[in-house]
Design an enzyme around this catalytic site. Structure first.
Site, PDB file in Angstrom:
ATOM      1  CG  HIS A  17      -1.943  -0.995   1.315  1.00  0.00           C
ATOM      2  ND1 HIS A  17      -2.134  -1.767   2.434  1.00  0.00           N
ATOM      3  CD2 HIS A  17      -2.878  -1.405   0.419  1.00  0.00           C
ATOM      4  CE1 HIS A  17      -3.143  -2.596   2.229  1.00  0.00           C
ATOM      5  NE2 HIS A  17      -3.608  -2.403   1.000  1.00  0.00           N
ATOM      6  CE  LYS A  41     -12.823  -6.718   1.788  1.00  0.00           C
ATOM      7  NZ  LYS A  41     -11.628  -6.089   1.215  1.00  0.00           N
ATOM      8  NE  ARG A  95      -2.576  -8.015  -4.402  1.00  0.00           N
ATOM      9  CZ  ARG A  95      -3.427  -8.145  -3.425  1.00  0.00           C
ATOM     10  NH1 ARG A  95      -3.063  -7.896  -2.204  1.00  0.00           N
ATOM     11  NH2 ARG A  95      -4.663  -8.536  -3.627  1.00  0.00           N
ATOM     12  CB  SER A 133      -4.387  -6.478   4.293  1.00  0.00           C
ATOM     13  OG  SER A 133      -3.830  -5.239   3.981  1.00  0.00           O
TER      14      SER A 133
END
Length: 163
Positions: A17, A41, A95, A133
């Site tokens: 990040h 989440k 990514r 994460s």
């Protein structure tokens, strides 16, 4: 003034990040880090903790780049958040190819909602491409060393939270 919005959950903020934030700051005059509340989440860190981590980790980037970087919690549509903060650009980090497929669909929907707001993709540096994460939390939860993936302050916060 060019304003960019970099949205995410940032639970927790990772070196990946920070890499995207640093590079995005070079493209805009002000970069808003949109911290998604996203109760579904079940984040490890509270919204307040995530905002504080972002502010702490980005303070030196503001000094380094001269770009104002601010954290902004949001729980509405991304495109509405972009309008709320006056962003002309949404910044997304990629990514892998799988990220692109999902992001491509999101860009289409966002353009249908407001075609005046552009989306810019920044590829993660090779050394950060595996960092997520979710994976960082899992490694930390199982007692693994995540010091390569997060800053020392975030690493301490993870250890304190996960015991």
């Amino acid at each position: 003034m060019r304003v960019g919005l970099y949205p995410g959950t940032f639970d927790p903020i990772t070196m990946g990040h920070i890499d995207i934030i640093r590079r995005a700051a070079m493209l805009v005059d002000k970069l808003v880090i949109g911290v998604a509340i996203n109760r579904d989440k079940g984040p490890l860190f509270s919204l307040e903790e995530r905002v504080a981590m972002i502010e702490a980790e980005c303070a030196y980037l503001t000094e380094q780049t001269g770009t104002e970087i601010v954290a902004h919690p949001f729980e509405n549509l991304l495109i509405d958040c972009a309008r709320d903060v006056g962003a002309q650009i949404i910044v997304r980090g990629l990514r892998a190819v799988a990220d692109f497929e999902y992001e491509f669909q999101m860009v289409g929907m966002n353009r249908a909602l407001d075609d005046s707001i552009e989306t810019v993709f920044l590829m993660a540096e090779a050394r950060h491409q595996a960092i997520a994460s979710k994976l960082v939390k899992e490694i930390a939860r199982l007692g693994g060393d995540v010091s390569k993936f997060v800053t020392p302050q975030v690493n301490i916060a993870l250890k304190e939270r996960l015991g």
